[in-house]
Every structure is written in C-alpha cells, then in structure tokens.
Design an enzyme around this catalytic site. Structure first.
Site, PDB file in Angstrom:
ATOM      1  N   CYS A  79       0.835  -1.209   0.000  1.00 50.34           N
ATOM      2  CA  CYS A  79       0.000   0.000   0.000  1.00 50.34           C
ATOM      3  C   CYS A  79       0.874   1.265   0.000  1.00 50.34           C
ATOM      4  CB  CYS A  79      -0.978  -0.050   1.179  1.00 50.34           C
ATOM      5  SG  CYS A  79      -2.504   0.802   0.811  1.00 50.34           S
ATOM      6  N   HIS A 171      -3.962  -5.198   0.817  1.00 44.98           N
ATOM      7  CA  HIS A 171      -3.448  -5.645   2.116  1.00 44.98           C
ATOM      8  C   HIS A 171      -3.556  -7.168   2.220  1.00 44.98           C
ATOM      9  CE1 HIS A 171      -2.751  -1.826   4.210  1.00 44.98           C
ATOM     10  NE2 HIS A 171      -3.703  -1.355   3.426  1.00 44.98           N
ATOM     11  N   GLU A 173      -2.406  -9.011   4.524  1.00 41.86           N
ATOM     12  CA  GLU A 173      -2.411  -9.465   5.922  1.00 41.86           C
ATOM     13  C   GLU A 173      -3.808  -9.584   6.519  1.00 41.86           C
ATOM     14  OE1 GLU A 173      -1.804  -4.930   6.096  1.00 41.86           O
ATOM     15  OE2 GLU A 173      -1.361  -6.587   4.747  1.00 41.86           O
TER      16      GLU A 173
END
Length: 517
Positions: A79, A171, A173
C-alpha cells in the site's frame, strides 16, 4: 533467531497484523519505525514496507532511505510502501477521486511470477488507500490489476537491482484478502528464502539458553499476577535458573473468588519458588472512599509497589544475589513504546511495577518481550504450564477494582466475586469459555426496584461483558446463547445477596472499551 523479516512501520493500523501473519508461517518478524532502520546483518532475509494513514503526496509524508534497502535484500512494499517506492523511483502517484476501500478482485493477471504462485485469477483482495499508482517506474513491470486499479501488483524487472522488489496496493495481511497468506508465504519463503523454523519449541530452547548466558548465577525477583504473561515468563526463567528465581504473588483483595489460593497452589505444583502475600486490608484501607477510576488505578499501583518492596527487602537476607527484576512485558507493549506516532494518548494508566527497578536497584529481564499474546500461550503450552492458566482470559491489573464502579468496599468485592464466579463457571459448564476472548462482571453504582417473594427489594445491578478479539485492539461483543444468559441471570439473582438485576453489554470496541473503567 537466525533469520527474520524486518517490517518498517509507517503507522498503519495493520502493521502488527503483518508481523503476526509472518510468524504464523513460522518465520520470525520484527517491527521497527520507518526512520530507524538497523544495520542489515545476515539474520535479515527480507524487508517489508507497511501501509500508512499518510499520503505520499503530503507535506508530512514519512520518508525512509530506499538506497539502504533496495538491492540489499528482497523488498515488499504494501500500500503506502508500494506507492512510496513508485514515487521515489520515478513513477506517478495521484490522489484518487474517491478512497478505494473494500473488496476487489485480481481480475487481470499480466504475467506468471513466483510472487503470485497459487493465487488464482479473480482472487479477492482488500483495498484501503486514498492514492493510486498511475504509472510505475521504468525499472518495474506489472503483475496484476483489478477492474478499477491498473496497478494492483508490480515488480522490479529481472536484473534491475541486485535483489527483487515487489509492490502491492492491497493488504494481504487482512482476512478479507482470501489468498493473502499465500502471497506472504511466497515472498517470505520462496523469494526471501526463509526456512520457517521459528516454532514455540525453538523459541523456548533459544530463550532458556540466552537467559542462562545473561543471568549466570544471579537471582531474579518477579511479581506474579496469575495471568498468562507473568506465569509463562516465570516458567521460562525457572527453566533457565531454577530456584534462583524468587516470585511474589500479592493478594490485593481484588482478585476473582478463591483465585489467590488456587493460583498459589498451581504455582507451587509447577515447582516455582513463590511467596504468597495477603495484603487485602492494606489495599482496602487505601481505597476507602476513592471513586475516580484513574485515581483507583494509581492507588492500587502505589500500594502494590509498597507491598512488593517490603516483601523484596525481607528476601534480601537469603537472596543477596538478587540483581534482576523479571517482567512479563510482551511485544505489543514494546511496539507501542517506539510508536511512529510517539507516545499514545493515555486512555488509562497501566498497572505495572512503576519505579520498582530503580527503587530496588535492579536490572530488568523480559523473556517475552518479542512475543504476541497468542504466541505466549503457545510457549506456555510447550512449557507445560497448566491449561487453566494458559487459556485464562485477560484480566486487568487492578482486578475487580475497576469492575466495581464507584468506591470499593469489602462487601462490594464479595458481591462481585460471587456474581463473577457464577458467570465464569457457567461459561465453562456450557462450553463457552474458550469461545470467548475475555469475559467479566461489572458491579454498577445503580440500584433498582425488584420483587423477591412478596417483598420489594432495592438492590444493585451487575453487567455481564463478553467480547471476541484477536489482541484487544478491537473487539466485538460475544453472541452468547439466550438460555445461557437466562441461567446466569437467575443464578446470580437467587444466590448473591444484594443483587436483583443483571444486564448484558452489547457494545463493540471502538467506540466502547472492553473494561468499563
């Protein structure tokens, strides 16, 4: 820890989650502020640049020296990290007309690459950014895009740098990125070459040896709380130095029902050398008439230090070699202390041992300072700490002192202990205890009318709180079954003198905190 992934924190709310996800792959990861990059020794196998609440176009954008990183180790920009690399290397990043937030699909795969191996076309990813990469630098090439974003993933061209660089505008994660763990695994194992040998057993072996080297024949003093962090830290120390560890467990009169006796018994069964101190009266006396929650915390912390210091000085005759104070500090506390944003606003004082190290002229040893809470539990299991302690819900340092709203009296403590015991015992009986991250009972400064038999009553109310969370940073209220709540309410009202009403708290965090005070 012979190999690790270094994560540069640019202030994203997800930075800790990146670290946790990598550790789930049995690879050690460490977070450092974006502007405090350590020397890249042989243990650092790869570097990740996190997201950020800032824009790369802001005057106050956060900057790091990419020359220190790119070409030195494999790099992954996530990002903000991806946008920062694009902008600094000659690409074009612009403000989006609207913030791209939510689910998207990798609907356009431009080429095959080990980084996206086993990630299917159309894989759902999670976007959260206000800037968009419009053009990538000339040393890079596209890997994937979505319906609305041309540059969802890009990489350095072969031979452009001594080590590969990968960048993504989603993202991986977060759980909403369905193949996010595959993306991270591909980077960490296949591109950075990590061997995935960081396990609870390896941590225990390495930490015990490190503690032996650090402490030698010195003695260590440690305060225990009955919670998982201090207990696992003590177990590691005991494994390393045996009876050179001396523990003090203080009953502040604000523990759960029968907890002092039960936990003390568990500690002794574990072979720990522990001194139990009944200090209830000292705490009750100092708390008399104190209603303000912050003041209560300070009083409890101060009295704890006084009691602990007094007991520590008694030990000196037989333990002249005490040179260290053991603490159960865990990684989120360490990260917070070096936060990108500086010291956080104090929502509430932490209950810790304050100035004790200086007062007693002791050095600090923190065996768990690099572990997250869920990792502490895994290490506790590896050390064969009793499951009742390993799986115990988090419990606030000031204990029931901040679950009794208003001033504290022994009678209020009795009422709350009885009600809380009914609640927690029923959670276990119904098989719900391990389904909930944290549960507790709060005694409210509210009286209401009730009817018992033919008599009207005017008695107190308790609130039941149960939440589900990964780490306490955010929390959802637990959807406990109605028949369970009915059973608990009925048992409390029928068995605890002084309580005639039970309510259930259905607030999330944020905006509400888990504890009421």
């Amino acid at each position: 820890m012979t190999e690790k992934i270094l994560i540069l924190d640019f202030g994203s709310q997800y930075t800790q989650l990146i670290a946790r996800r990598i550790r789930e792959l049995n690879v050690y990861s460490e977070i450092v502020p974006f502007n405090k990059v350590p020397e890249l020794d042989d243990t650092i196998k790869g570097i990740i640049l996190s997201g950020s609440p800032f824009s790369v176009a802001d005057e106050n954008a956060l900057h790091t020296d990419l020359d220190q990183l790119i070409g030195q180790r494999p790099v992954l920009g996530i990002c903000y990290g991806a946008q920062y690399i694009a902008k600094q290397m000659g690409g074009k990043v612009e403000r989006s007309l609207k913030r791209e937030y939510g689910k998207a699909e990798l609907s356009r795969m431009f080429q095959a690459d080990p980084f996206l191996a086993d990630v299917p076309e159309g894989s759902q990813v999670w976007m959260s950014h206000g800037d968009t990469i419009m053009e990538i630098p000339e040393q890079f090439e596209l890997l994937a895009g979505t319906a609305h974003v041309d540059v969802a993933a890009y990489k350095s061209k072969a031979g452009a740098f001594a080590q590969p660089v990968y960048c993504i505008q989603f993202h991986p994660e977060v759980s909403h990125s369905l193949d996010g763990m595959t993306v991270l695994k591909n980077f960490v194992k296949d591109i950075a070459g990590c061997h995935a040998e960081w396990t609870p057993a390896a941590f225990v072996e390495e930490t015990v040896q490190s503690l032996r080297d650090q402490l030698g024949d010195d003695h260590v003093l440690m305060g225990l709380s009955g919670g998982v962090d201090s207990t696992v830290a003590a177990s590691l120390l005991h494994e390393a130095i045996g009876d050179n560890l001396v523990c003090i467990f203080v009953d502040n009169g604000l523990l759960r029902k029968d907890e002092f006796e039960e936990v003390l018994h568990s500690y002794k069964d574990m072979g720990l050398r522990v001194v139990g101190v009944d200090a209830k009266e000292a705490f009750y006396e100092e708390l008399k008439g104190v209603s303000d929650p912050e003041q209560k915390r300070k009083v409890i912390g101060r009295v704890f230090i006084e009691v602990f210091e007094r007991e520590a000085l008694k030990l000196e005759e037989e333990d002249r070699a005490i040179k260290w104070l053991g603490q159960g500090t865990i990684y989120p506390d360490v990260i917070e202390s070096v936060s990108v944003h500086g010291p956080s606003v104090t929502i509430k004082s932490h209950h810790n041992v304050g100035g004790l190290p200086e007062m007693l002229n002791l050095k600090i040893v923190e065996p768990l300072r690099m572990l997250f809470k869920d990792e502490v539990r895994l290490v506790g299991t590896e050390l064969e700490v009793p499951q009742a302690i390993v799986s115990r819900h988090p419990f606030p340092g000031p204990g029931l002192g901040i679950r009794i709203l208003g001033d504290i009296t022994p009678e209020k403590v009795r009422m709350l202990q009885e009600a809380d015991a009914i609640y927690i015992n029923n959670l276990r009986k119904f098989g719900l205890y391990d389904e909930v991250w944290q549960a507790g009972t709060i005694l409210l400064p509210v009286q209401s009318v009730g009817v018992m038999g033919d008599e009207r009553t005017y008695e107190k109310t308790v609130a039941l709180r149960a939440v589900n969370s990964r780490d306490g940073m955010t929390a959802e209220w637990s959807r406990l079954p109605h028949d369970f709540l009915a059973t608990v309410s009925s048992e409390i009202i029928n068995n605890v003198k002084g309580i005639n009403r039970v309510v259930y708290d259905i607030s999330t965090k944020p905006p509400s905190t888990i504890e009421w005070e």
